[in-house]
Design a protein around this motif. Structure first.
Motif, PDB file in Angstrom:
ATOM      1  N   UNK A 114       0.798  -1.224   0.000  1.00 40.22           N
ATOM      2  CA  UNK A 114       0.000   0.000   0.000  1.00 40.22           C
ATOM      3  C   UNK A 114       0.833   1.277   0.000  1.00 40.22           C
ATOM      4  N   UNK A 115       2.128   1.136  -0.244  1.00 43.33           N
ATOM      5  CA  UNK A 115       2.988   2.307  -0.344  1.00 43.33           C
ATOM      6  C   UNK A 115       3.153   3.078   0.948  1.00 43.33           C
ATOM      7  N   UNK A 116       3.078   2.381   2.070  1.00 39.42           N
ATOM      8  CA  UNK A 116       3.222   3.016   3.378  1.00 39.42           C
ATOM      9  C   UNK A 116       4.681   2.923   3.819  1.00 39.42           C
ATOM     10  N   UNK A 117       5.281   4.064   4.109  1.00 41.01           N
ATOM     11  CA  UNK A 117       6.630   4.098   4.664  1.00 41.01           C
ATOM     12  C   UNK A 117       6.472   3.982   6.181  1.00 41.01           C
ATOM     13  N   UNK A 118       6.577   2.766   6.674  1.00 37.62           N
ATOM     14  CA  UNK A 118       6.312   2.503   8.088  1.00 37.62           C
ATOM     15  C   UNK A 118       7.303   3.213   8.997  1.00 37.62           C
ATOM     16  N   UNK A 119       8.564   3.260   8.594  1.00 34.59           N
ATOM     17  CA  UNK A 119       9.553   3.974   9.411  1.00 34.59           C
ATOM     18  C   UNK A 119       9.191   5.452   9.548  1.00 34.59           C
ATOM     19  N   UNK A 120       8.804   6.071   8.447  1.00 33.70           N
ATOM     20  CA  UNK A 120       8.420   7.489   8.495  1.00 33.70           C
ATOM     21  C   UNK A 120       7.162   7.679   9.337  1.00 33.70           C
ATOM     22  N   UNK A 121       6.218   6.759   9.207  1.00 37.74           N
ATOM     23  CA  UNK A 121       4.981   6.858   9.980  1.00 37.74           C
ATOM     24  C   UNK A 121       5.251   6.708  11.478  1.00 37.74           C
TER      25      UNK A 121
END
Length: 111
Positions: free
Chosen positions: A85-92
């Motif tokens: 889903x194109x989620x940057x988990x580290x950034x989030x």
């Protein structure tokens, strides 16, 4: 342990192997539903370990290891879901959680 991006890359490789070996077509729904399935399995082991579900003859040690394995499955599936889903988990995580470690930010109301 590898950083989160490297871990996600390796998990993706394993998922690709699993999909080929088991002839599984992974679409958007598969990633979401598989994450839910793994969370359900983690909760089932948690209930077994805390005595709120039948242990089926398993010792607490066996159940605890099964619960740890299911926690690994949940994390792996979350990484796959985020990648899909194109989620940057580290950034989030930085934006949602770790920003509170900076002294200039106020105390979180709830993560």
């Amino acid at each position: 342990m590898a950083d989160l991006r490297e871990l996600a890359r390796k998990v993706g490789q394993v998922s690709d192997i699993y999909a080929v070996r088991n002839d599984i077509a992974r679409d958007d729904d598969w990633y979401a539903l598989k994450l839910q399935e793994e969370l359900g399995e983690l909760m089932a082991d948690y209930l077994r370990l805390t005595g709120r579900s039948r242990r089926k003859g398993a010792t607490p040690e066996v159940i605890a290891q099964a619960m740890a394995d299911e926690a690994a499955d949940v994390l792996a599936q979350l990484l796959l879901f985020c990648d899909r889903n194109g989620i940057d988990l580290e950034a989030a995580i930085q934006r949602k959680w770790l920003r509170y470690l900076d002294n200039s930010n106020t105390e979180p109301s709830s993560p």
